[in-house]
Structure formats: structure tokens, C-alpha cells
Write an enzyme that holds these catalytic residues in place. Sequence first.
Site, PDB file in Angstrom:
ATOM      1  N   ASP A  34       0.908  -1.188  -0.127  1.00 13.26           N
ATOM      2  CA  ASP A  34      -0.164   0.149  -0.017  1.00 13.26           C
ATOM      3  C   ASP A  34       0.941   1.096  -0.082  1.00 13.26           C
ATOM      4  OD1 ASP A  34      -2.036   2.095   0.779  1.00 13.26           O
ATOM      5  OD2 ASP A  34      -3.417   0.230   1.097  1.00 13.26           O
ATOM      6  N   ARG A  87     -19.916   4.661  -9.878  1.00 13.19           N
ATOM      7  CA  ARG A  87     -18.396   3.971  -9.951  1.00 13.19           C
ATOM      8  C   ARG A  87     -17.892   4.800 -10.894  1.00 13.19           C
ATOM      9  NH1 ARG A  87     -22.239   0.234  -9.126  1.00 13.19           N
ATOM     10  NH2 ARG A  87     -21.931  -1.357  -7.480  1.00 13.19           N
ATOM     11  N   ILE A 117     -10.156  -5.601  -8.292  1.00 14.52           N
ATOM     12  CA  ILE A 117     -11.523  -5.200  -7.490  1.00 14.52           C
ATOM     13  C   ILE A 117     -11.799  -3.572  -7.825  1.00 14.52           C
ATOM     14  CG2 ILE A 117     -12.481  -4.875  -5.312  1.00 14.52           C
ATOM     15  CD1 ILE A 117     -10.774  -7.556  -4.123  1.00 14.52           C
ATOM     16  N   SER A 118     -10.653  -2.995  -7.947  1.00 20.72           N
ATOM     17  CA  SER A 118     -10.867  -1.589  -7.990  1.00 20.72           C
ATOM     18  C   SER A 118     -11.697  -1.104  -8.988  1.00 20.72           C
ATOM     19  CB  SER A 118      -9.532  -0.726  -8.461  1.00 20.72           C
ATOM     20  OG  SER A 118      -8.327  -1.424  -7.747  1.00 20.72           O
ATOM     21  N   ASP A 150     -21.703  -9.454  -6.700  1.00 20.33           N
ATOM     22  CA  ASP A 150     -23.013  -9.498  -7.226  1.00 20.33           C
ATOM     23  C   ASP A 150     -23.625 -10.920  -7.079  1.00 20.33           C
ATOM     24  OD1 ASP A 150     -22.365  -6.876  -8.229  1.00 20.33           O
ATOM     25  OD2 ASP A 150     -21.209  -7.502  -9.891  1.00 20.33           O
ATOM     26  N   ARG A 153     -24.472 -11.321  -3.649  1.00 24.01           N
ATOM     27  CA  ARG A 153     -25.661 -10.458  -3.057  1.00 24.01           C
ATOM     28  C   ARG A 153     -27.007 -11.475  -3.735  1.00 24.01           C
ATOM     29  NH1 ARG A 153     -22.692  -5.053  -4.514  1.00 24.01           N
ATOM     30  NH2 ARG A 153     -22.462  -4.413  -2.491  1.00 24.01           N
ATOM     31  N   HIS A 178     -19.917  -4.832 -13.935  1.00 29.40           N
ATOM     32  CA  HIS A 178     -20.285  -4.651 -12.294  1.00 29.40           C
ATOM     33  C   HIS A 178     -20.348  -3.000 -12.115  1.00 29.40           C
ATOM     34  CE1 HIS A 178     -19.629  -4.759  -8.319  1.00 29.40           C
ATOM     35  NE2 HIS A 178     -18.821  -3.762  -8.157  1.00 29.40           N
TER      36      HIS A 178
HETATM   37  P1  NAD Z   1     -10.107   2.490   0.886  1.00 27.50           P
HETATM   38  O1  NAD Z   1      -9.982   3.834   0.585  1.00 27.50           O
HETATM   39  O2  NAD Z   1     -10.624   2.103   2.081  1.00 27.50           O
HETATM   40  O3  NAD Z   1      -8.840   1.715   0.299  1.00 27.50           O
HETATM   41  C1  NAD Z   1      -8.267   2.086  -0.830  1.00 27.50           C
HETATM   42  C2  NAD Z   1      -6.699   1.602  -0.407  1.00 27.50           C
HETATM   43  O4  NAD Z   1      -6.149   1.758  -1.723  1.00 27.50           O
HETATM   44  C3  NAD Z   1      -6.066   2.584   0.804  1.00 27.50           C
HETATM   45  O5  NAD Z   1      -5.488   1.895   1.455  1.00 27.50           O
HETATM   46  C4  NAD Z   1      -4.950   3.586  -0.128  1.00 27.50           C
HETATM   47  O6  NAD Z   1      -4.038   3.878   0.425  1.00 27.50           O
HETATM   48  C5  NAD Z   1      -4.861   2.548  -1.291  1.00 27.50           C
HETATM   49  N1  NAD Z   1      -3.910   3.102  -2.440  1.00 27.50           N
HETATM   50  C6  NAD Z   1      -4.478   4.012  -3.096  1.00 27.50           C
HETATM   51  N2  NAD Z   1      -3.525   4.292  -4.021  1.00 27.50           N
HETATM   52  C7  NAD Z   1      -2.861   3.432  -4.096  1.00 27.50           C
HETATM   53  C8  NAD Z   1      -1.691   3.081  -4.925  1.00 27.50           C
HETATM   54  N3  NAD Z   1      -1.447   3.968  -5.974  1.00 27.50           N
HETATM   55  N4  NAD Z   1      -1.044   2.079  -4.599  1.00 27.50           N
HETATM   56  C9  NAD Z   1      -1.732   0.969  -3.928  1.00 27.50           C
HETATM   57  N5  NAD Z   1      -2.484   1.329  -2.986  1.00 27.50           N
HETATM   58  C10 NAD Z   1      -3.297   2.389  -2.992  1.00 27.50           C
HETATM   59  O7  NAD Z   1     -11.369   1.940  -0.213  1.00 27.50           O
HETATM   60  P2  NAD Z   1     -11.949   0.444  -0.126  1.00 27.50           P
HETATM   61  O8  NAD Z   1     -13.169   0.532   0.247  1.00 27.50           O
HETATM   62  O9  NAD Z   1     -10.845  -0.534   0.122  1.00 27.50           O
HETATM   63  O10 NAD Z   1     -12.284   0.305  -1.843  1.00 27.50           O
HETATM   64  C11 NAD Z   1     -11.131   0.126  -2.782  1.00 27.50           C
HETATM   65  C12 NAD Z   1     -11.767  -0.091  -4.212  1.00 27.50           C
HETATM   66  O11 NAD Z   1     -12.534  -1.240  -4.315  1.00 27.50           O
HETATM   67  C13 NAD Z   1     -12.469   1.308  -4.417  1.00 27.50           C
HETATM   68  O12 NAD Z   1     -12.236   1.456  -5.900  1.00 27.50           O
HETATM   69  C14 NAD Z   1     -14.295   0.622  -4.592  1.00 27.50           C
HETATM   70  O13 NAD Z   1     -15.120   1.017  -5.601  1.00 27.50           O
HETATM   71  C15 NAD Z   1     -13.829  -0.837  -5.210  1.00 27.50           C
HETATM   72  N6  NAD Z   1     -14.789  -1.565  -4.860  1.00 27.50           N
HETATM   73  C16 NAD Z   1     -15.085  -2.802  -5.702  1.00 27.50           C
HETATM   74  C17 NAD Z   1     -15.887  -3.878  -5.474  1.00 27.50           C
HETATM   75  C18 NAD Z   1     -16.245  -4.903  -6.354  1.00 27.50           C
HETATM   76  O14 NAD Z   1     -17.290  -5.733  -6.400  1.00 27.50           O
HETATM   77  N7  NAD Z   1     -15.495  -5.102  -7.547  1.00 27.50           N
HETATM   78  C19 NAD Z   1     -16.683  -3.852  -4.084  1.00 27.50           C
HETATM   79  C20 NAD Z   1     -16.387  -2.836  -3.316  1.00 27.50           C
HETATM   80  C21 NAD Z   1     -15.463  -2.079  -3.529  1.00 27.50           C
HETATM   81  C1  LMR Z   2     -20.192  -2.899  -4.756  1.00 22.78           C
HETATM   82  O1  LMR Z   2     -20.694  -3.211  -5.554  1.00 22.78           O
HETATM   83  O2  LMR Z   2     -20.486  -2.892  -3.305  1.00 22.78           O
HETATM   84  C2  LMR Z   2     -18.971  -1.711  -5.010  1.00 22.78           C
HETATM   85  O3  LMR Z   2     -18.707  -2.013  -6.308  1.00 22.78           O
HETATM   86  C3  LMR Z   2     -18.776  -0.514  -4.318  1.00 22.78           C
HETATM   87  C4  LMR Z   2     -19.625   0.342  -4.944  1.00 22.78           C
HETATM   88  O4  LMR Z   2     -19.174   1.558  -5.321  1.00 22.78           O
HETATM   89  O5  LMR Z   2     -20.871   0.023  -4.902  1.00 22.78           O
END
Ligand code: NAD
Ligand code: LMR
Length: 329
Positions: A34, A87, A117-118, A150, A153, A178
Site C-alpha cells: 500500500d 462508479r 477489484i478497483s 454481485d 448478493r 459490475h
Molecule cells: P479504501 O479507501 O478504504 O482503501 C483503498 C486503499 O488503496 C487505501 O489503503 C489506499 O492507501 C490504497 N491506495 C491508494 N492509491 C494506491 C496506490 N497507488 N497503490 C496502492 N494502494 C493505493 O477503499 P476500499 O473501500 O477498500 O475500496 C477500494 C476499491 O474497491 C474502490 O475503488 C471501490 O470502489 C472498489 N470496490 C469494488 C468492489 C467490487 O465488487 N469489485 C466492491 C467494493 C469496492
Molecule cells: C459494490 O458493488 O458494493 C462496489 O462496487 C462498491 C460500490 O461503489 O458500490
Amino acid sequence: MVSVAILGAAGGIGQPLSLLMKLNTSVTKLNLYDIVNVPGVAADISHVATNAQVKSYLGPKELDEAVSGIDLAIIPAGVPRKPGMTRDDLFKINAGIVKTLVEAIASNSPRAMIAIISNPVNSTVPIAAEVLKAKGVFNPKRLFGVTTLDVVRASRFVRDIRSDIDATTLRVPVVGGHSGNTIVPLLSMASTPLEFDIKTIEELTQRIQFGGDEVVKAKDGAGSATLSMAYAGARFADSLIRAMSGETVVEPTFIALAADVEGANQIRELGAGELDFFAVPVELGKEGVRRIVPLPAESITEFERKAIAVASDALAVNISTGVSFAKSA
Ligand code: NAD
Ligand code: LMR
């Protein structure tokens, strides 16, 4: 025996996901990366009495080392939504983050499986594919957008209205992408026949499509799903790891519909058309995607067919946004 790197390990998803991966007995090496706070997270998790060796990597100078010699990279790095955001509003920040991280993986572990995941997944996965292509190491069978939440859920929301259904075993294939209306649950193909009326199907579909918004609203500015996502991410990673060690496992995931992916043509005929990426139920094997599980066209309802058409239009825009970014950055 698998080496895993989690990039974004100190975040809301990253921390519980790192813990769950430490508990996975097939993981022997767990690299946590991180740009903040990761030494503390790694020190904490490293005391859990499993055999995986945990190491901390902080900031860009340690990124190459974090992704060297790994079999699987899981990427939850990036900003989450706040109420009122889509998103796609995350694209500006997260596109560059994903690009940098995938470049490092391509250079240091070109054969690693990559699970993204991002958000927005519909665009970050195409960005990753372009980065890997530019480095000459793209293998469409080893790149995945994680859409497991998804699917999770769908199982749970069915259980909310049908207490006779076991949420832990029910499987509903979820296809498309997504985000909002790109998420298409195929309730007609659930592992247990559900036989809902059309009103119930419409309501359930809407809830699965916008399940993320429920969490964003409830967290009220403190982010989006983290705990359920960590569960879903760990489930997907475990499926991939079991497949890598010889089991056949099926998980829906957002993948490239490349010419050499068995079953891609059937998905195109079902409504993906010319799209280069689509979430589909995938049979995973040692080398990643083994084939797309056939979705019999005759089983898809008119409602689902229309939903796939709507999803495909939105996905075309999301995919081309990702590809254009990667090509121009
Ligand atoms: P968060 O802010 O709690 O954590 C994100 C982490 O990424 C932080 O620790 C941050 O320091 C780190 N980060 C930022 N820039 C970085 C870099 N350049 N290199 C490495 N690490 C870096 O966010 P979160 O709640 O953990 O969510 C993270 C991502 O996951 C979001 O984009 C969110 O939308 C996505 N998400 C996707 C799904 C899915 O179903 N695919 C579900 C939930 C959330
Ligand atoms: C989700 O489906 O929960 C994630 O993609 C996070 C969001 O932004 O809803």
C-alpha cells in the site's frame, strides 16, 4: 502452495481481505502493498498462526519487490464511492492507480493471475489488458474483474424473500459487468429453480443491480462495501487457487472475450455482440480460464435478454473509456 500479493492492502477491503488470505492454507507467501499504513497491517496479520509468510511493502519504491515471484495479484487499491457518486466517477483517480500497479506486475511477474477489484471494474479491467498488451504479456485467461459480490448478493437477496433457500449453496449466474444496469442476474438459471413471478424478478434484479448503493447510502460518506467485498474477494481468490492446483471450479467473473476463449462466441450470440469484455460464469483450471460455461439460449427469458441488451450498450462505453485512457496515458 501459492504466492499472493494484495495491492491496496491497508484499505477498507484490503485489511479484511489480507486476513482472509492469511487464513487460506494454500497461501505460502502473502505480500501486502500500500502507499500508507501497511507495515502495521502486515505486522498485525503476520501473528496469525498459519504458515503463510507475510511481508510489508510500502510505497512506489517497494512496488516491484512486492509483485516479484507472485502467482496471484489481487488489486483493491483506489478510492471508493460516496453517496451521489457512480462508479464511473472514480475513473479519474483509479484508472491511473490500476495502470501503474499492472505495469509493475507485467514487468516482474508476467504470468501472474490478476484479479481486479478497483472500480469501475468495467473500465479498469480493459485498462489492465491494454497495459499487459503493451508489455507483450497479455493472456486473456489470466486477467479477471472480480464480480463475485454481485453473485454473493444474488444468493443472499433471494434468501431474504425465500427462507427455504440456502444462501450458502444457491448459485445465480450474474453476467454483463459490475455497475448498475450492466449487472444482469440470470435468475432463470439459478442452481435451484426459483419460479418467481415477473414483479418479484423485476424487484430482485433491481436490488442486485443496485446493492452497492444500499451500502454506500448506509455508510453515509464513509465509503462502500468492504467486509462483504473482502468475503467475496477471498472466495474468488480461493476458487482461483483451487483451480490452479487442479480442481475445476466455476465462478462468474469479468473477462476478455478473446478468440481463443472457449464459449466466447456463444456469449456474443446471447447479446454481448462485439464487446471485448463481459462477466460470464467461467470454468477455472490450472491456467486460469478453461472455458465459459454455456448458457443455453432457450433458457434465457425475454426479461433477461432485454437486460443483457441494456447492459451491453453501457458496457461498450465503459470498455472504450478504459481502452482510450490506457492508449493515451
Ligand atoms: P479504501 O479507501 O478504504 O482503501 C483503498 C486503499 O488503496 C487505501 O489503503 C489506499 O492507501 C490504497 N491506495 C491508494 N492509491 C494506491 C496506490 N497507488 N497503490 C496502492 N494502494 C493505493 O477503499 P476500499 O473501500 O477498500 O475500496 C477500494 C476499491 O474497491 C474502490 O475503488 C471501490 O470502489 C472498489 N470496490 C469494488 C468492489 C467490487 O465488487 N469489485 C466492491 C467494493 C469496492
Ligand atoms: C459494490 O458493488 O458494493 C462496489 O462496487 C462498491 C460500490 O461503489 O458500490
